[in-house]
Design an enzyme around this catalytic site. Sequence first.
Site, PDB file in Angstrom:
ATOM      1  N   LEU A 233       0.814  -1.221   0.000  1.00 47.59           N
ATOM      2  CA  LEU A 233       0.000   0.000   0.000  1.00 47.59           C
ATOM      3  C   LEU A 233       0.849   1.274   0.000  1.00 47.59           C
ATOM      4  O   LEU A 233       0.325   2.374  -0.180  1.00 47.59           O
ATOM      5  CB  LEU A 233      -0.949   0.004   1.206  1.00 47.59           C
ATOM      6  CG  LEU A 233      -2.047  -1.064   1.173  1.00 47.59           C
ATOM      7  CD1 LEU A 233      -2.892  -0.994   2.446  1.00 47.59           C
ATOM      8  CD2 LEU A 233      -2.925  -0.921  -0.061  1.00 47.59           C
ATOM      9  N   ARG A 234       2.141   1.145   0.261  1.00 47.20           N
ATOM     10  CA  ARG A 234       3.142   2.230   0.125  1.00 47.20           C
ATOM     11  C   ARG A 234       3.058   3.332   1.183  1.00 47.20           C
ATOM     12  O   ARG A 234       4.032   4.027   1.404  1.00 47.20           O
ATOM     13  CB  ARG A 234       3.075   2.867  -1.271  1.00 47.20           C
ATOM     14  CG  ARG A 234       3.288   1.908  -2.432  1.00 47.20           C
ATOM     15  CD  ARG A 234       4.578   1.143  -2.335  1.00 47.20           C
ATOM     16  NE  ARG A 234       4.887   0.406  -3.570  1.00 47.20           N
ATOM     17  CZ  ARG A 234       5.766  -0.584  -3.638  1.00 47.20           C
ATOM     18  NH1 ARG A 234       6.409  -0.965  -2.545  1.00 47.20           N
ATOM     19  NH2 ARG A 234       5.999  -1.199  -4.772  1.00 47.20           N
TER      20      ARG A 234
ATOM     21  N   ASN B   2       7.139  -2.902   4.031  1.00 48.54           N
ATOM     22  CA  ASN B   2       8.260  -2.128   3.479  1.00 48.54           C
ATOM     23  C   ASN B   2       7.828  -0.720   3.072  1.00 48.54           C
ATOM     24  O   ASN B   2       7.947  -0.289   1.928  1.00 48.54           O
ATOM     25  CB  ASN B   2       8.918  -2.863   2.304  1.00 48.54           C
ATOM     26  CG  ASN B   2       7.957  -3.200   1.171  1.00 48.54           C
ATOM     27  OD1 ASN B   2       6.753  -3.212   1.352  1.00 48.54           O
ATOM     28  ND2 ASN B   2       8.514  -3.467   0.012  1.00 48.54           N
TER      29      ASN B   2
ATOM     30  N   ASP C 297       9.319  -8.879   3.485  1.00 50.56           N
ATOM     31  CA  ASP C 297       9.063  -8.981   2.046  1.00 50.56           C
ATOM     32  C   ASP C 297       9.697  -7.819   1.285  1.00 50.56           C
ATOM     33  O   ASP C 297       9.597  -6.662   1.688  1.00 50.56           O
ATOM     34  CB  ASP C 297       7.575  -9.011   1.757  1.00 50.56           C
ATOM     35  CG  ASP C 297       7.308  -9.232   0.285  1.00 50.56           C
ATOM     36  OD1 ASP C 297       7.646 -10.318  -0.213  1.00 50.56           O
ATOM     37  OD2 ASP C 297       6.812  -8.308  -0.387  1.00 50.56           O
TER      38      ASP C 297
ATOM     39  N   HIS D 247      10.160 -14.259   2.040  1.00 52.77           N
ATOM     40  CA  HIS D 247      10.613 -13.776   0.736  1.00 52.77           C
ATOM     41  C   HIS D 247      11.863 -14.581   0.402  1.00 52.77           C
ATOM     42  O   HIS D 247      12.948 -14.319   0.922  1.00 52.77           O
ATOM     43  CB  HIS D 247      10.923 -12.280   0.809  1.00 52.77           C
ATOM     44  CG  HIS D 247      11.481 -11.705  -0.454  1.00 52.77           C
ATOM     45  ND1 HIS D 247      10.717 -10.989  -1.351  1.00 52.77           N
ATOM     46  CD2 HIS D 247      12.733 -11.724  -0.981  1.00 52.77           C
ATOM     47  CE1 HIS D 247      11.469 -10.598  -2.372  1.00 52.77           C
ATOM     48  NE2 HIS D 247      12.697 -11.033  -2.160  1.00 52.77           N
TER      49      HIS D 247
ATOM     50  N   ASN E  38       9.721  -9.183  -9.327  1.00 49.71           N
ATOM     51  CA  ASN E  38      10.616 -10.027  -8.554  1.00 49.71           C
ATOM     52  C   ASN E  38       9.801 -10.954  -7.653  1.00 49.71           C
ATOM     53  O   ASN E  38       9.078 -10.469  -6.795  1.00 49.71           O
ATOM     54  CB  ASN E  38      11.551  -9.160  -7.701  1.00 49.71           C
ATOM     55  CG  ASN E  38      12.616  -9.973  -6.997  1.00 49.71           C
ATOM     56  OD1 ASN E  38      12.989 -11.037  -7.456  1.00 49.71           O
ATOM     57  ND2 ASN E  38      13.095  -9.473  -5.869  1.00 49.71           N
TER      58      ASN E  38
ATOM     59  N   ASP F  55       0.526  -9.732  -5.079  1.00 43.71           N
ATOM     60  CA  ASP F  55       1.798  -9.020  -4.912  1.00 43.71           C
ATOM     61  C   ASP F  55       1.698  -7.646  -5.580  1.00 43.71           C
ATOM     62  O   ASP F  55       2.591  -7.213  -6.311  1.00 43.71           O
ATOM     63  CB  ASP F  55       2.969  -9.820  -5.481  1.00 43.71           C
ATOM     64  CG  ASP F  55       4.318  -9.274  -5.021  1.00 43.71           C
ATOM     65  OD1 ASP F  55       4.348  -8.332  -4.207  1.00 43.71           O
ATOM     66  OD2 ASP F  55       5.355  -9.783  -5.508  1.00 43.71           O
TER      67      ASP F  55
ATOM     68  N   HIS G 286       4.235   1.336  -8.740  1.00 44.99           N
ATOM     69  CA  HIS G 286       5.377   2.231  -8.954  1.00 44.99           C
ATOM     70  C   HIS G 286       4.943   3.336  -9.909  1.00 44.99           C
ATOM     71  O   HIS G 286       4.129   3.111 -10.810  1.00 44.99           O
ATOM     72  CB  HIS G 286       6.572   1.490  -9.563  1.00 44.99           C
ATOM     73  CG  HIS G 286       7.215   0.507  -8.639  1.00 44.99           C
ATOM     74  ND1 HIS G 286       7.894   0.876  -7.504  1.00 44.99           N
ATOM     75  CD2 HIS G 286       7.285  -0.852  -8.696  1.00 44.99           C
ATOM     76  CE1 HIS G 286       8.365  -0.208  -6.897  1.00 44.99           C
ATOM     77  NE2 HIS G 286       8.001  -1.268  -7.594  1.00 44.99           N
TER      78      HIS G 286
END
Length: 432
Positions: free
Chosen positions: A71-72, A102, A160, A187, A286, A313, A317
């Site tokens: 979700l950033r 992350n 992750d 991961h 990835n 996933d 971006h």
Amino acid sequence: MQTLIKGAHLLDPGNIDGKKGIFIKDHLIEAIVDPDDIETKTYIETRSDTKIIDAKGMIVVPGLIDIHVHLREPGQEYKETIKSGLLASARGGFTGVCSMPNTNPVNDNRQVTKFIINRSKELGLSKVYPTGAITRGSLGNTLAEIYDMQKAGIVAVTDDGKPIENANMMRRAMEYCKGLNIPVFVHAEELSLVDGGSMNEGPFATFWGIKGIPNAAESIMVARDIALCELTGASVHFCHVSTKESVEAIRQAKKRKINITCETAPHYFTLTDADVKDYDTNFKMNPPLRSEEDRLAIICGLSDGTIDLIASDHAPHSVVEKDVEFDMAAFGIIGLETSLPLSLKLFHDKFLTLEELINKMSKNPAKIIGINNDIKPGNLADLTIIDPDVAYEINPESFKSKSKNSPFSGMKVKGRVFLTMVNGKVVYLNGK
């Protein structure tokens, strides 16, 4: 105000499979009734204020859950916000998502965990079940405040985006999390084998002159963490499985009754490295897109039950990270709004029954994170209604996600979400 969903086929694997009506009141499922009973005088008189949703020809299932979503927010709101991510979740049919830690700052403490949960509750869209980092800052050196984060609301831990390179650190994390009864999301990536690679190692990487990443970069770490899981007895879940070797290792481990589960993503059973053309960075993720042999192994793993669930996933971006040279571009694609139609192809192509697919996108994810999403009276009304046969073309410009980095633009698919309901509230309905 009450809501009646009528005319649909109700599918709750292991519970209900048939044409039923559902009454919803005060956030809860009030009653499940036979179609003939809906029209009786008693129901009409006692439910005169009922809002009716006609879902004839559609399928009602327990709300879909995606346990692997980025979700950033906080820190990278230019890519995605919790709001835009949850709007995308609702449009994709997901009543709940697990957010990866992350962010910036990393979700490695209760303060960040509470921020994510509180923000999602304010929005009243899809639910967020945060995961917390295994290590502080996801740097792999020191265990994060896992107990505090669990008390604050995390449902799992993972670094992750980064592997836990130190095997002893991963062992300690598994031992600690076993005591807390919380799963460890893995991961699986051996960075020394990745060695700056950008796509799958093979003839297509050679053709395009792009440094490749071998299958072993994933499967070696899968084998290591299977061994650590067997050693510790922890609950371990492997994220984004992409190779035939990983599938086989997990299959054999399950035969030995080791406490593991795993997921794959739609791009791994839909695309291969042959689809990477003209240095299009929307095809860079990835793990990378693998070979046709790997793709078929993933489908086989889904069909025979080795792979427990499907997760997107979702990795948004902006053009800042994607509109650059292939080897410089960020890894990752968005997937919340394409996950269901791409996965429905497994049903249409007869690789999975509809019941098996709903298990992999709803029931199994719920079990892993400890959620009861059965469709039964007294439970929260978290529901997804699917129109399985409508055909259309994927158009990322129509997405609710803030980013548009999808490799599926222009792909023709069949099946879409008609309605998403969270806590008895309609958060998405037929395009709105």
